[in-house]
Scaffold this motif. Structure first.
Motif, PDB file in Angstrom:
ATOM      1  N   ALA A   1     107.330   4.179 -54.242  1.00  0.00           N
ATOM      2  CA  ALA A   1     106.080   4.407 -54.964  1.00  0.00           C
ATOM      3  C   ALA A   1     106.266   4.147 -56.455  1.00  0.00           C
ATOM      4  O   ALA A   1     105.378   3.597 -57.122  1.00  0.00           O
ATOM      5  N   VAL A   2     107.402   4.521 -56.997  1.00  0.00           N
ATOM      6  CA  VAL A   2     107.689   4.268 -58.414  1.00  0.00           C
ATOM      7  C   VAL A   2     107.912   2.777 -58.654  1.00  0.00           C
ATOM      8  O   VAL A   2     107.437   2.218 -59.649  1.00  0.00           O
ATOM      9  N   LEU A   3     108.631   2.127 -57.744  1.00  0.00           N
ATOM     10  CA  LEU A   3     108.927   0.705 -57.889  1.00  0.00           C
ATOM     11  C   LEU A   3     107.698  -0.175 -57.660  1.00  0.00           C
ATOM     12  O   LEU A   3     107.600  -1.277 -58.205  1.00  0.00           O
ATOM     13  N   GLY A   4     106.779   0.308 -56.828  1.00  0.00           N
ATOM     14  CA  GLY A   4     105.656  -0.535 -56.430  1.00  0.00           C
ATOM     15  C   GLY A   4     106.080  -1.659 -55.514  1.00  0.00           C
ATOM     16  O   GLY A   4     105.402  -2.686 -55.413  1.00  0.00           O
ATOM     17  N   ALA A   5     107.213  -1.472 -54.844  1.00  0.00           N
ATOM     18  CA  ALA A   5     107.764  -2.497 -53.944  1.00  0.00           C
ATOM     19  C   ALA A   5     108.709  -1.815 -52.970  1.00  0.00           C
ATOM     20  O   ALA A   5     109.238  -0.734 -53.259  1.00  0.00           O
ATOM     21  N   PRO A   6     108.937  -2.424 -51.805  1.00  0.00           N
ATOM     22  CA  PRO A   6     109.853  -1.812 -50.843  1.00  0.00           C
ATOM     23  C   PRO A   6     111.302  -1.906 -51.303  1.00  0.00           C
ATOM     24  O   PRO A   6     111.692  -2.859 -51.990  1.00  0.00           O
ATOM     25  N   LEU A   7     112.085  -0.909 -50.933  1.00  0.00           N
ATOM     26  CA  LEU A   7     113.525  -0.962 -51.139  1.00  0.00           C
ATOM     27  C   LEU A   7     114.151  -1.796 -50.025  1.00  0.00           C
ATOM     28  O   LEU A   7     113.899  -1.553 -48.844  1.00  0.00           O
TER      29      LEU A   7
END
Length: 316
Positions: free
Chosen positions: A206-212
């Protein structure tokens, strides 16, 4: 080796712990995740003492704990993405694996020869106080014999390492109960989940705005906590059980009852906090065969299942 001292969580205990670290000794310290076995991260001899006390293989790198972001910047290069994660989760149970600066001053044993350093800012007030009194980076893997169950109480540390280290700073039970989440970065800057832990994967995404992304398959061991067999109680572990077989001690979760239970309410945060305490209890009971109920693969369940799979993995 003199008798291991149990230090109280007060000024006298903290001052004694800092003095032991300055002298090149080892102190087990509480963090919000698990107890860490701390030593001066700048001293080859002190760090070698960690490996000796734990019987830890030298190819397995260590996490370095620092007091704040400014202290981290003295040792590693932070990308914009790494800073974003640090701003969201430090201090807290997040470790970032980042390029080591040329003049970082970190002992080579800490990184196991890698060009990166695993680093975090712990949230536990005693860990913070000790870092500031010591005024330096503390290398601190989990305070337990290598491959065995991580310690979440001072008595767990004493049971595994008494007589092998100088002291344990008693901070009570660890609130999170699972090791930190470890995130590294690929050459293109993409974030990779190297070990699930106390920060849920969904929260970081959610913080990254992208999947890990998962670890690169060809990378080998690039951070702590990646050994196949790890976090293991003495008894053999069977996963996904809904009832015990003959001779097994049952660990329940939610609707699946057991001799011991991670969380009767099916609460993943409670299960994470209790996991290693339950493992230690199984050892105290002398359990030789252990069955564990299914745990959902979501939120903190990702980290719980990671530890369970490593506990159940074949051992040498």
């Amino acid at each position: 080796m003199p008798e291991t001292r149990l230090l109280p969580p007060d000024d006298a205990g903290l001052d004694a712990a800092a003095e032991i670290l300055r002298a090149g000794g080892r102190v087990a310290l509480p963090t919000e995740t698990v107890y860490g076995l701390g030593a001066d991260a700048r001293s080859d001899a002190a760090v070698a003492g960690i490996f000796a006390a734990k019987d830890r293989p030298a190819f397995n790198p260590l996490i370095v704990h620092v007091a704040d972001l400014a202290a981290a910047e003295r040792h590693v290069e932070l990308s914009d993405t790494a800073r974003h994660l640090a701003a969201a989760f430090w201090p807290g149970p997040l470790t970032l694996v980042l390029p080591l600066k040329a003049q970082a001053g970190i002992a080579p044993l800490v990184t196991a020869g890698l060009p990166t350093l695993a680093i975090r800012v712990p949230a536990h007030p005693l860990a913070q106080d000790l870092l500031r009194r010591f005024a330096g980076p503390i290398a601190a893997p989990s305070a337990n014999p290598s491959g065995r169950v991580s310690a979440t109480e001072a008595r767990h540390v004493m049971a595994g390492l008494s007589g092998r280290i100088e002291a344990v700073l008693d901070g009570g039970a660890c609130a999170v109960g699972l090791e930190s989440t470890i995130i590294g970065f690929g050459p293109d800057g993409t974030a990779r989940l190297l070990r699930p832990g106390g920060i849920a994967k969904e929260a970081a995404e959610a913080v990254l705005g992208a999947p890990l992304l998962p670890p690169a398959p060809e990378a080998g061991i690039t951070s702590p906590g990646q050994l196949l067999s790890h976090y293991a109680p003495s008894g053999r572990v069977r996963l996904g059980a809904t009832e015990p077989r003959a001779g097994e001690t049952m660990v329940g979760f939610g609707a699946v009852r057991g001799d011991l239970n991670l969380s009767e309410r099916g609460d993943l945060a409670e299960a994470a906090a209790r996991l290693f305490t339950v493992f230690h209890r199984l050892d105290e009971m002398g359990a030789k065969a252990i069955a564990v109920a299914p745990v959902p693969e979501e939120g903190l369940g990702l980290a719980i299942n990671d530890r369970l799979r490593r506990a159940a993995a074949p051992r040498d």
